[in-house]
Design an enzyme around this catalytic site. Structure first.
Site, short mmCIF file in Angstrom:
data_model
loop_
_atom_site.label_atom_id
_atom_site.label_comp_id
_atom_site.label_asym_id
_atom_site.label_seq_id
_atom_site.Cartn_x
_atom_site.Cartn_y
_atom_site.Cartn_z
N HIS A 189 8.21 -14.31 -6.19
CA HIS A 189 7.66 -13.78 -7.44
C HIS A 189 7.43 -14.87 -8.46
O HIS A 189 6.42 -14.91 -9.14
CB HIS A 189 8.67 -12.82 -8.09
CG HIS A 189 8.66 -11.47 -7.48
ND1 HIS A 189 7.49 -10.79 -7.26
CD2 HIS A 189 9.65 -10.68 -7.05
CE1 HIS A 189 7.78 -9.64 -6.73
NE2 HIS A 189 9.08 -9.55 -6.57
N GLU A 431 -17.28 -12.77 15.16
CA GLU A 431 -16.22 -13.74 15.40
C GLU A 431 -16.25 -14.30 16.80
O GLU A 431 -15.47 -15.18 17.14
CB GLU A 431 -14.85 -13.07 15.20
CG GLU A 431 -14.67 -12.49 13.82
CD GLU A 431 -13.29 -11.88 13.64
OE1 GLU A 431 -12.41 -12.56 13.13
OE2 GLU A 431 -13.12 -10.70 14.02
N ASP A 455 -12.17 -17.48 13.68
CA ASP A 455 -12.18 -17.14 15.10
C ASP A 455 -13.44 -17.66 15.79
O ASP A 455 -13.37 -18.14 16.92
CB ASP A 455 -12.06 -15.63 15.29
CG ASP A 455 -10.62 -15.18 15.24
OD1 ASP A 455 -9.78 -15.87 15.84
OD2 ASP A 455 -10.33 -14.16 14.58
N CYS A 502 -16.65 -14.76 5.81
CA CYS A 502 -15.35 -14.52 5.19
C CYS A 502 -14.25 -15.39 5.79
O CYS A 502 -13.10 -15.27 5.42
CB CYS A 502 -14.98 -13.04 5.27
SG CYS A 502 -14.82 -12.44 6.95
#
Ligand code: PEP
Ligand code: MG
Length: 545
Positions: A189, A431, A455, A502
């Protein structure tokens, strides 16, 4: 000369005097008590006081940092009201007739150990929450007042064993210029808050109290995790310069918020964010993401010890969609196997897991699992602008089969009179070289393509993305990978669908111009890279190059 090294938790350079936070350790002795009811009342009073403190902290954080950060104190309040936790403490007080602070400490050790032993780093960090809450209760029970970080009178670098989330948000940002902790990891955190508050931080540094003394001058290089103690003139000047450059660059990037990612010759590229958890939306918005280009939904499954129910998934997807309002949100269906394991979904031991039972292959095989996710996605679709994306497609049949199952789910929902949006785009990740090479056919049946270069690179070059020994071969700049990307964009555009990237290559500034020249429509990157990519795009002029 670097004096200490830790984990760079929050980028930036900080220069200041060390402020050592010594924890006032409560001495907790086990005592037998006579009046059990009075002891339980004492615990309940402390519980009440702790909740009041947490509520104040939550409000303070909401005003000074943000909603998402303030939620942790709501979680703390919930744990404090949780019958499991408090009930267990009361039960031990009753059955063993011992003092409340001792029982709180034991229960805290017991619960935090369970979280500590979990493999998932996110769950591991929850042990810190249990300790934080228990310390608060014990301090109240014993009457210890903590050292306040809210009223420092000069710029300081906080040096502490660990900082409780409650300490971090109370910090007076004007005078806390950085911090160093002995404990903590990138996902703790404290580290996340430091990044949000843009305070340079280094965590996980060994032996800090032996090395750093109160008032010594410290320089933190939060990107690399380097710490310099009492630097000489040369080092000091070097880092002062570096700090100025960093601040200037950050300011320049921040000024790009609200602008579009358009090249000098007028080509627009959407720059979206990749996220792994609903909470990450905050960072995406903070960095002005134009949408979510990839929500890796498997993290929902990995953070759970059983298949997350339709309701749990629905809530998570709805939260993301609502927060993004009408901006597009592409959620990828479950992508496990390969390097990602989930205990409760049985995947047989395989010789080549990356070539085996993974991603869409599992969803098409375990249709109930797939349908639960699709139902949750469709139900959430009315709350925003959803796109559904299938991972690891390698044949046309896989896409067709996935779409048939999606149609079945839609039919079920219609029969049950459960609403869903009719505008949901259905796309696929490219991919595998197979998908890239048949992208002309796939483009006729998909609404969009998002190229997963992580990938795609491993499958094209036949190089395991996890294997350090062959890492030198793993290169998205390989002409074979780039040719496939170009082909996918061309084939997508022939069928008038948009094509994005992406994988990590989307954030590679040395490839941005190439991708724009190929005609890429969207780049989806981690939130912290969005503005850098936008800046790069705005500097491109294809007519001139
Ligand atoms: C990719 O393969 O490029 C991708 C984005 O998916 P992941 O990294 O989750 O496999
Ligand atoms: Mg992938």
């Amino acid at each position: 000369m670097i004096n200490l090294k830790g984990i760079g938790a929050s980028k930036g350079v900080a220069i200041g005097k060390a402020f050592i936070v010594k924890e006032q350790l409560a001495v907790i002795n086990k005592k037998l008590i006579q009046n059990v009811d009075a002891e339980i009342k004492r615990l309940e009073n402390a519980q009440e006081e702790a909740i009041i403190q947490l509520r104040k902290l939550q409000e303070h954080t909401l005003d000074s940092v943000g909603e998402e950060e303030s939620l942790i104190f709501e979680v703390h309040q919930m744990i404090l009201q949780d019958e499991d936790f408090i009930g267990r403490i009361k039960e031990i007080i009753r059955t063993e007739s011992v003092n409340a602070e001792y029982v709180v400490q034991c229960t805290s050790d017991e619960y935090s150990k369970i979280f500590d032993e979990m493999e998932d780093p996110y769950m591991k960090e929850r042990a810190a929450d249990i300790r934080d809450i228990s310390k608060r209760l014990i301090d109240i029970l014993i009457g210890i007042k903590g050292q306040s970080l809210s009223q420092l009178d000069r710029p300081a670098i906080i040096v502490a064993k660990d900082l409780w989330p409650s300490d971090t948000v109370q910090m007076d940002k004007k005078n806390v210029v950085g911090f160093i902790t002995e404990e903590g990891a990138k996902t703790s955190h404290t580290a996340i808050l430091a990044r949000t508050m843009q305070i340079p931080a280094v965590v996980g540094v060994r032996d800090i109290f032996a090395s750093i003394k109160k008032g010594e001058e410290i320089i933190i290089d939060g990107a690399e995790g380097n710490i310099f103690i009492n630097p000489d003139e040369n080092i000091r000047n070097h880092w002062l310069e570096n700090q100025k450059e960093y601040k200037d660059a950050l300011e320049k990037l921040n000024r790009l918020k609200g602008t579009k990612s358009i090249t000098k010759d007028g080509i627009e590229v959407k720059v979206n964010a990749n996220i792994g958890m609903p909470e990450d939306v905050e960072m995406a918005l903070e960095n002005d993401a134009e949408g979510i280009g990839l929500f890796r939904s498997e993290f929902l499954y990995m953070n759970s010890d059983k298949i997350p129910s339709e309701e749990v998934q629905f809530k998570a997807y709805k939260k993301v969609l609502e927060k993004m309002q009408d901006k597009p949100v592409i959620i990828r269906t479950l992508d496990i196997g390969g390097d990602k394991e989930i205990k409760y979904i049985k995947i047989p031991k395989e010789e080549n897991p990356f070539l085996g039972y993974r991603a869409i292959r599992i969803s098409l095989d375990q249709v109930d699992l797939f349908k639960t996710q699709l139902r949750a996605l469709l139900r959430a679709s009315i709350y925003g602008n959803l796109g559904i994306m299938f991972p690891m497609i390698s044949t046309l049949e896989e896409l067709r089969r996935a779409k048939i199952i999606l149609a079945e789910v839609k039919k079920d929902l219609t029969n049950e009179k459960i609403p869903f949006s009719s505008q949901v785009e259905v796309g696929i990740m490219i991919e595998t070289p197979a998908a890239a090479l048949i992208s002309d056919e796939l483009a006729k049946e998909a609404d969009f393509f998002s190229i997963g270069t992580n990938d795609l690179t491993q499958y094209t070059i036949a190089v395991d993305r996890m294997n350090a020994q062959v890492a030198y071969l793993y290169d998205t700049h390989h002409p074979a990978v780039l040719k496939l990307i170009e082909l996918v964009i061309k084939n997508g555009h022939k069928e008038n669908i948009w094509v994005g990237i992406c994988g990590e290559a989307a954030a590679d500034l040395t490839l941005t111009e190439k991708f724009v020249a190929m005609g890429i429509d969207e780049l989806s990157v981690s939130a912290s890279s969005i503005l850098e990519i936008r800046q790069k795009i705005q500097g491109i002029d294809l007519k001139k190059s």
